[in-house]
Write a protein that holds these residues in place. Sequence first.
Motif, PDB file in Angstrom:
ATOM      1  N   TRP A   1      23.276  -6.140  13.682  1.00 18.09           N
ATOM      2  CA  TRP A   1      24.596  -5.561  13.903  1.00 18.09           C
ATOM      3  C   TRP A   1      25.045  -5.717  15.343  1.00 18.09           C
ATOM      4  O   TRP A   1      26.250  -5.868  15.614  1.00 18.09           O
ATOM      5  CB  TRP A   1      24.613  -4.094  13.486  1.00 18.09           C
ATOM      6  CG  TRP A   1      24.726  -3.909  12.008  1.00 18.09           C
ATOM      7  CD1 TRP A   1      23.835  -3.277  11.188  1.00 18.09           C
ATOM      8  CD2 TRP A   1      25.786  -4.372  11.166  1.00 18.09           C
ATOM      9  NE1 TRP A   1      24.270  -3.322   9.884  1.00 18.09           N
ATOM     10  CE2 TRP A   1      25.465  -3.990   9.845  1.00 18.09           C
ATOM     11  CE3 TRP A   1      26.958  -5.080  11.388  1.00 18.09           C
ATOM     12  CZ2 TRP A   1      26.290  -4.286   8.760  1.00 18.09           C
ATOM     13  CZ3 TRP A   1      27.787  -5.382  10.318  1.00 18.09           C
ATOM     14  CH2 TRP A   1      27.452  -4.990   9.021  1.00 18.09           C
ATOM     15  N   LEU A   2      24.130  -5.725  16.269  1.00 18.25           N
ATOM     16  CA  LEU A   2      24.495  -5.977  17.661  1.00 18.25           C
ATOM     17  C   LEU A   2      25.046  -7.388  17.827  1.00 18.25           C
ATOM     18  O   LEU A   2      26.034  -7.610  18.542  1.00 18.25           O
ATOM     19  CB  LEU A   2      23.285  -5.780  18.574  1.00 18.25           C
ATOM     20  CG  LEU A   2      22.844  -4.335  18.794  1.00 18.25           C
ATOM     21  CD1 LEU A   2      21.505  -4.298  19.519  1.00 18.25           C
ATOM     22  CD2 LEU A   2      23.894  -3.556  19.589  1.00 18.25           C
TER      23      LEU A   2
ATOM     24  N   SER B   1      28.891  -8.351  18.883  1.00 15.16           N
ATOM     25  CA  SER B   1      29.117  -9.279  19.995  1.00 15.16           C
ATOM     26  C   SER B   1      29.985 -10.451  19.549  1.00 15.16           C
ATOM     27  O   SER B   1      30.896 -10.875  20.276  1.00 15.16           O
ATOM     28  CB  SER B   1      27.782  -9.803  20.528  1.00 15.16           C
ATOM     29  OG  SER B   1      26.963  -8.754  20.984  1.00 15.16           O
TER      30      SER B   1
ATOM     31  N   ILE C   1      29.531  -2.382  24.776  1.00  8.40           N
ATOM     32  CA  ILE C   1      29.091  -3.554  24.013  1.00  8.40           C
ATOM     33  C   ILE C   1      30.000  -4.737  24.316  1.00  8.40           C
ATOM     34  O   ILE C   1      29.542  -5.848  24.587  1.00  8.40           O
ATOM     35  CB  ILE C   1      29.085  -3.240  22.503  1.00  8.40           C
ATOM     36  CG1 ILE C   1      28.007  -2.204  22.179  1.00  8.40           C
ATOM     37  CG2 ILE C   1      28.857  -4.516  21.681  1.00  8.40           C
ATOM     38  CD1 ILE C   1      28.048  -1.699  20.750  1.00  8.40           C
TER      39      ILE C   1
ATOM     40  N   THR D   1      29.510   2.651  23.449  1.00  4.66           N
ATOM     41  CA  THR D   1      30.156   1.841  22.420  1.00  4.66           C
ATOM     42  C   THR D   1      31.056   0.782  23.031  1.00  4.66           C
ATOM     43  O   THR D   1      30.966  -0.409  22.687  1.00  4.66           O
ATOM     44  CB  THR D   1      30.972   2.730  21.466  1.00  4.66           C
ATOM     45  OG1 THR D   1      30.127   3.731  20.911  1.00  4.66           O
ATOM     46  CG2 THR D   1      31.565   1.905  20.333  1.00  4.66           C
TER      47      THR D   1
ATOM     48  N   SER E   1      20.715  -3.446  24.904  1.00  3.16           N
ATOM     49  CA  SER E   1      20.630  -2.371  23.914  1.00  3.16           C
ATOM     50  C   SER E   1      19.178  -1.972  23.671  1.00  3.16           C
ATOM     51  O   SER E   1      18.869  -0.785  23.537  1.00  3.16           O
ATOM     52  CB  SER E   1      21.288  -2.811  22.599  1.00  3.16           C
ATOM     53  OG  SER E   1      22.670  -3.060  22.795  1.00  3.16           O
TER      54      SER E   1
ATOM     55  N   VAL F   1      23.708  -8.558  25.113  1.00  5.92           N
ATOM     56  CA  VAL F   1      24.007  -7.287  24.451  1.00  5.92           C
ATOM     57  C   VAL F   1      22.764  -6.767  23.733  1.00  5.92           C
ATOM     58  O   VAL F   1      22.429  -5.580  23.818  1.00  5.92           O
ATOM     59  CB  VAL F   1      25.175  -7.450  23.458  1.00  5.92           C
ATOM     60  CG1 VAL F   1      25.297  -6.216  22.560  1.00  5.92           C
ATOM     61  CG2 VAL F   1      26.478  -7.657  24.212  1.00  5.92           C
ATOM     62  N   VAL F   2      22.080  -7.666  23.033  1.00  6.96           N
ATOM     63  CA  VAL F   2      20.861  -7.266  22.322  1.00  6.96           C
ATOM     64  C   VAL F   2      19.799  -6.790  23.314  1.00  6.96           C
ATOM     65  O   VAL F   2      19.168  -5.742  23.123  1.00  6.96           O
ATOM     66  CB  VAL F   2      20.326  -8.437  21.480  1.00  6.96           C
ATOM     67  CG1 VAL F   2      18.941  -8.095  20.915  1.00  6.96           C
ATOM     68  CG2 VAL F   2      21.288  -8.775  20.347  1.00  6.96           C
TER      69      VAL F   2
ATOM     70  N   GLN G   1      23.580   2.943  20.676  1.00  9.95           N
ATOM     71  CA  GLN G   1      22.398   2.110  20.460  1.00  9.95           C
ATOM     72  C   GLN G   1      21.203   2.937  19.998  1.00  9.95           C
ATOM     73  O   GLN G   1      20.499   2.551  19.043  1.00  9.95           O
ATOM     74  CB  GLN G   1      22.058   1.365  21.758  1.00  9.95           C
ATOM     75  CG  GLN G   1      23.057   0.298  22.153  1.00  9.95           C
ATOM     76  CD  GLN G   1      24.309   0.851  22.839  1.00  9.95           C
ATOM     77  OE1 GLN G   1      24.448   2.058  23.015  1.00  9.95           O
ATOM     78  NE2 GLN G   1      25.211  -0.037  23.225  1.00  9.95           N
TER      79      GLN G   1
ATOM     80  N   THR H   1      19.294  -5.175  15.392  1.00  9.21           N
ATOM     81  CA  THR H   1      19.593  -6.387  16.160  1.00  9.21           C
ATOM     82  C   THR H   1      20.710  -7.192  15.503  1.00  9.21           C
ATOM     83  O   THR H   1      21.591  -7.726  16.197  1.00  9.21           O
ATOM     84  CB  THR H   1      18.328  -7.248  16.288  1.00  9.21           C
ATOM     85  OG1 THR H   1      17.289  -6.488  16.920  1.00  9.21           O
ATOM     86  CG2 THR H   1      18.603  -8.504  17.098  1.00  9.21           C
TER      87      THR H   1
END
Length: 280
Positions: free
Chosen positions: A220-221, A225, A143, A140, A187, A183-184, A205, A218
Amino acid sequence: MLRTRVITAVILLIVLLVVLLYGGEIGWNLFVLTVLVGAFWEWARLGLFEPAKAVVYAVAGGALCVLIERSLNLQTQAFPLLALASVFWVALAPWCLRNVSVGILANKSIHGLVGFVLIAAAGLALVITKTYGIVFLLSTIAICFAADIFAYFFGKTFGKRKLAPRISPGKSWEGAIGGAFSVVALSWIVVLLAGTYPELKNTWQAMAFERWHPIVFTFWLVVLSAYSVVGDLFESMLKRRAGLKDSSQLLPGHGGVLDRIDAQLPVLPLAILLVSAIVA
């Protein structure tokens, strides 16, 4: 300066690992409390509190967090505080950044109240996150670290368009977008590897992907970010208002506690609210 920065980073990493591996619930809660007291004190400094009042504010903030942690079942009863903090970050913080104004935070009483909500919510979110396991906790907070590290890389390499020149001239749109993309990508790698390495199924993730549609996952990632950047910029705005380069010098070579956790302040409460939907 670089040597001091490296030494401090190594010491902090060792302390974190020792607490996570051997501290148990009590050790982790004490570690989080220490971080919170430092953050409360720095928040008071950014609000231009007098030195004695800043200390009182920090102690009172820490004491109230302990009271909340001991009085409530955080996994089921911390929702209002987490939601209130998230509303601030989603609705008010971007407006403040767009207008480069601390607005209502210019009032010291309101500044103190908002600081308690934002810092306490992030701290209690850390306590809650640990209850899902060390892997979940690290995945977590990673991220924000990934967003920050790759934003710096992409910004230095490709940055041309300034993201917020009046607040943080070094940040660029290319850096922010590159950070979110990274980040995407990372993940998705975690998700794909979870089938081979079972321990990765305990990450934020993997749990999110298992419950959500890939597009929602994707989305929410990207949101998390983006708000890591909002947290960073918001603290920079407060420092400019206070005429400070760093929130303090508590961490030699790194500045203050808020300088290290500013991106986590909006992300952790929102991540925990999303977790509630994942595990419901």
